[in-house]
Design a protein around this motif. Structure first.
Motif, PDB file in Angstrom:
ATOM      1  N   GLY A   1      -8.227  15.143  -3.502  1.00 24.48           N
ATOM      2  CA  GLY A   1      -8.734  14.390  -4.646  1.00 24.48           C
ATOM      3  C   GLY A   1      -7.616  13.484  -5.120  1.00 24.48           C
ATOM      4  N   THR A   2      -7.906  12.215  -5.267  1.00 25.26           N
ATOM      5  CA  THR A   2      -6.864  11.217  -5.470  1.00 25.26           C
ATOM      6  C   THR A   2      -7.260  10.222  -6.553  1.00 25.26           C
ATOM      7  OG1 THR A   2      -6.396  11.382  -3.102  1.00 25.26           O
ATOM      8  CG2 THR A   2      -5.482   9.495  -4.228  1.00 25.26           C
ATOM      9  N   LEU A   3      -6.279   9.736  -7.274  1.00 21.09           N
ATOM     10  CA  LEU A   3      -6.462   8.607  -8.178  1.00 21.09           C
ATOM     11  C   LEU A   3      -5.922   7.374  -7.462  1.00 21.09           C
ATOM     12  CD1 LEU A   3      -7.243   7.427 -10.940  1.00 21.09           C
ATOM     13  CD2 LEU A   3      -4.892   7.895 -11.663  1.00 21.09           C
ATOM     14  N   ALA A   4      -6.784   6.395  -7.242  1.00 22.93           N
ATOM     15  CA  ALA A   4      -6.378   5.132  -6.627  1.00 22.93           C
ATOM     16  C   ALA A   4      -6.173   4.103  -7.734  1.00 22.93           C
ATOM     17  CB  ALA A   4      -7.454   4.647  -5.658  1.00 22.93           C
ATOM     18  N   THR A   5      -5.055   3.389  -7.674  1.00 22.80           N
ATOM     19  CA  THR A   5      -4.788   2.317  -8.625  1.00 22.80           C
ATOM     20  C   THR A   5      -4.333   1.093  -7.836  1.00 22.80           C
ATOM     21  OG1 THR A   5      -2.500   3.030  -8.968  1.00 22.80           O
ATOM     22  CG2 THR A   5      -4.141   3.859 -10.519  1.00 22.80           C
ATOM     23  N   GLY A   6      -4.622  -0.057  -8.365  1.00 25.30           N
ATOM     24  CA  GLY A   6      -4.208  -1.264  -7.662  1.00 25.30           C
ATOM     25  C   GLY A   6      -4.313  -2.492  -8.528  1.00 25.30           C
ATOM     26  N   GLU A   7      -3.851  -3.588  -7.956  1.00 23.36           N
ATOM     27  CA  GLU A   7      -3.984  -4.892  -8.591  1.00 23.36           C
ATOM     28  C   GLU A   7      -4.535  -5.859  -7.567  1.00 23.36           C
ATOM     29  OE1 GLU A   7      -0.868  -6.479 -10.955  1.00 23.36           O
ATOM     30  OE2 GLU A   7      -0.656  -4.636 -12.124  1.00 23.36           O
ATOM     31  N   ALA A   8      -5.264  -6.847  -8.057  1.00 25.69           N
ATOM     32  CA  ALA A   8      -5.830  -7.882  -7.201  1.00 25.69           C
ATOM     33  C   ALA A   8      -5.476  -9.240  -7.776  1.00 25.69           C
ATOM     34  CB  ALA A   8      -7.342  -7.721  -7.112  1.00 25.69           C
TER      35      ALA A   8
ATOM     36  N   SER B   1     -11.098  12.330  -0.358  1.00 21.99           N
ATOM     37  CA  SER B   1     -10.904  12.006   1.061  1.00 21.99           C
ATOM     38  C   SER B   1     -10.970  13.288   1.868  1.00 21.99           C
ATOM     39  CB  SER B   1      -9.539  11.363   1.288  1.00 21.99           C
ATOM     40  OG  SER B   1      -9.403  10.209   0.503  1.00 21.99           O
ATOM     41  N   THR B   2     -11.884  13.309   2.825  1.00 20.60           N
ATOM     42  CA  THR B   2     -12.001  14.448   3.735  1.00 20.60           C
ATOM     43  C   THR B   2     -11.501  14.011   5.094  1.00 20.60           C
ATOM     44  OG1 THR B   2     -13.902  15.278   2.510  1.00 20.60           O
ATOM     45  CG2 THR B   2     -13.588  16.134   4.742  1.00 20.60           C
TER      46      THR B   2
ATOM     47  N   ARG C   1      -2.396   8.534  -5.841  1.00 26.14           N
ATOM     48  CA  ARG C   1      -1.713   9.710  -6.398  1.00 26.14           C
ATOM     49  C   ARG C   1      -2.621  10.910  -6.184  1.00 26.14           C
ATOM     50  NH1 ARG C   1      -1.590  11.826 -11.870  1.00 26.14           N
ATOM     51  NH2 ARG C   1      -2.653   9.916 -12.529  1.00 26.14           N
ATOM     52  N   VAL C   2      -2.135  11.867  -5.398  1.00 26.22           N
ATOM     53  CA  VAL C   2      -2.919  13.060  -5.094  1.00 26.22           C
ATOM     54  C   VAL C   2      -2.957  13.959  -6.326  1.00 26.22           C
ATOM     55  CG1 VAL C   2      -3.057  15.122  -3.646  1.00 26.22           C
ATOM     56  CG2 VAL C   2      -2.394  12.928  -2.632  1.00 26.22           C
TER      57      VAL C   2
ATOM     58  N   VAL D   1       0.875  -1.165   0.000  1.00 23.77           N
ATOM     59  CA  VAL D   1       0.000   0.000   0.000  1.00 23.77           C
ATOM     60  C   VAL D   1       0.912   1.215   0.000  1.00 23.77           C
ATOM     61  CG1 VAL D   1      -1.782   1.273   1.241  1.00 23.77           C
ATOM     62  CG2 VAL D   1      -1.824  -1.226   1.233  1.00 23.77           C
ATOM     63  N   ALA D   2       0.729   2.099  -0.969  1.00 25.09           N
ATOM     64  CA  ALA D   2       1.633   3.247  -1.124  1.00 25.09           C
ATOM     65  C   ALA D   2       0.850   4.550  -1.194  1.00 25.09           C
ATOM     66  CB  ALA D   2       2.486   3.079  -2.374  1.00 25.09           C
TER      67      ALA D   2
END
Length: 160
Positions: A123-130, A106-107, A145-146, A54-55
């Protein structure tokens, strides 16, 4: 089913829809858990693989061990939080792997007496892998990434 479509195509399509829903639900449960639960080791195990990363822009954590405590420490800097996520776009990569992307606002509510105004919003872009594990789908990576902020984050002195 459409004319000319094979029965197997319809079943595969239903499986893909179910898989995308399972992966989306991981991100939903993660965000709701940050706001409505105290992250525990069981919470982390329901969401992440053993070697997950988690980064955030300010820090990162690798591995399931200590992941819940990492989140509790980060959340302790605020009196409350609310994470509102868009529906995740899920791309199936094959062989039990998927990639997701979602927008997130996120507040963060500062503790009473903080030097900054009452809110810090990002305001953020969330990216991930599952990955599909023996226990079902789990996040193997999640990064943020903010894109914009409003207000000030807590100072190092105010972080708990």
């Amino acid at each position: 089913m459409h004319p000319g479509q094979a029965i197997g195509d319809d079943v595969r399509s239903q499986d893909e829809v179910r898989t995308r829903d399972d992966v989306r639900t991981l991100l939903d449960r993660y965000l709701i858990g940050l706001d409505d639960e105290q992250p525990t080791d069981a919470w982390a195990a329901r969401l992440f693989t053993r070697d997950a990363e988690v980064a955030f822009p300010m820090s990162a954590h690798r591995g399931l061990e200590g992941l819940a405590a990492y989140h509790r420490d980060a959340l302790a800097a605020f009196a409350a939080t609310q994470h509102l996520g868009s529906p995740a776009v899920v791309d199936l990569l094959g062989e039990g792997r998927a990639r997701l992307r979602a927008n997130l606002v996120s507040t963060h509510v500062h503790h009473p007496g903080a030097a900054a105004g009452p809110l810090f919003t990002a305001g953020t872009l969330a990216t991930g892998e599952a990955e599909l594990t023996d226990d079902g789908w789990r996040l193997s990576s999640l990064s943020f990434r903010v894109l914009w902020t409003d207000g000030a984050p807590p100072s190092a002195k105010e972080s708990r």
